[in-house]
Design a protein around this motif. Structure first.
Motif, short mmCIF file in Angstrom:
data_model
loop_
_atom_site.label_atom_id
_atom_site.label_comp_id
_atom_site.label_asym_id
_atom_site.label_seq_id
_atom_site.Cartn_x
_atom_site.Cartn_y
_atom_site.Cartn_z
N THR A 44 7.36 -8.68 -9.22
CA THR A 44 6.10 -8.28 -8.62
C THR A 44 5.54 -9.40 -7.77
N ARG A 45 4.63 -9.02 -6.86
CA ARG A 45 3.95 -9.98 -5.98
C ARG A 45 2.47 -9.63 -5.92
N ARG A 46 1.68 -10.66 -5.76
CA ARG A 46 0.24 -10.44 -5.56
C ARG A 46 -0.08 -10.55 -4.09
N ASP A 47 -0.84 -9.59 -3.60
CA ASP A 47 -1.31 -9.63 -2.21
C ASP A 47 -2.74 -10.13 -2.20
N LYS A 48 -3.12 -10.73 -1.10
CA LYS A 48 -4.48 -11.23 -0.90
C LYS A 48 -4.90 -10.82 0.50
N CYS A 70 -7.18 0.94 -4.06
CA CYS A 70 -6.09 0.49 -4.93
C CYS A 70 -5.80 1.52 -6.02
N PRO A 82 -6.48 -4.79 -9.98
CA PRO A 82 -6.97 -5.31 -8.69
C PRO A 82 -8.36 -5.93 -8.85
N GLU A 83 -8.63 -6.92 -8.01
CA GLU A 83 -9.91 -7.63 -8.07
C GLU A 83 -10.46 -7.82 -6.67
N ARG A 99 -7.49 -8.76 -4.10
CA ARG A 99 -6.19 -9.18 -4.65
C ARG A 99 -5.65 -8.04 -5.50
N PHE A 100 -4.38 -7.73 -5.28
CA PHE A 100 -3.72 -6.70 -6.09
C PHE A 100 -2.25 -7.04 -6.22
N TRP A 101 -1.63 -6.43 -7.21
CA TRP A 101 -0.21 -6.64 -7.48
C TRP A 101 0.58 -5.38 -7.17
N HIS A 111 0.52 -3.04 1.17
CA HIS A 111 -0.29 -3.92 2.03
C HIS A 111 -0.80 -3.16 3.26
#
Length: 138
Positions: A44-48, A70, A82-83, A99-101, A111
């Protein structure tokens, strides 16, 4: 400065297939002296995503919209959740950070979905996305 998939490592060079489907041949000296980020090492990856809204816009509503976007996309993971944070009170905008994964295979689709969807939903909610402007007085 090259992103892609490593295809071959030899004594002197490493061959990388770029995202544009080009073959990049990089001397191993450059690789051994620079940082390498392996985007596929984890599942997994976190997007910002940083997004500026106008000072007159409703911050709470914008945060709710981002979290709902999200929640509406099943490829965005719910754990970790998500935050959204208020990241900065900038010169021309209130900057929020989302931010979400997502799983690696879903990352880019998620994205781009979020970027497009936030524009539509912010427009519908009258949340301004400011852009640089110059006022000239004569």
């Amino acid at each position: 400065g090259i992103d892609g998939t490593v295809k071959e490592i030899s004594i002197f060079t490493t061959k990388i297939n770029t995202f544009g489907n080009q073959l990049a041949i990089v001397p191993n000296g450059q690789l051994s002296n620079n940082n390498i980020i392996n985007y596929n090492a984890e599942k997994t990856r976190r997007d910002k995503i940083d997004i500026g809204i106008g000072y007159g816009s409703n911050i709470k509503k914008a945060k709710e919209i981002l979290l709902q976007i999200c929640a509406d996309r099943d490829t965005i993971l719910v754990d970790p959740k998500p935050e959204v944070y208020l990241g900065e009170l900038a010169d021309s905008s209130v900057n929020l950070t989302l931010r979400f994964w997502a799983k690696n295979e879903d990352f880019w689709a998620a994205h781009f979905y979020v970027l497009e969807e936030l524009k539509y939903r912010f427009d519908d909610a009258n949340i301004e996305i400011p852009f640089p402007q110059r006022v000239i007085h004569q």
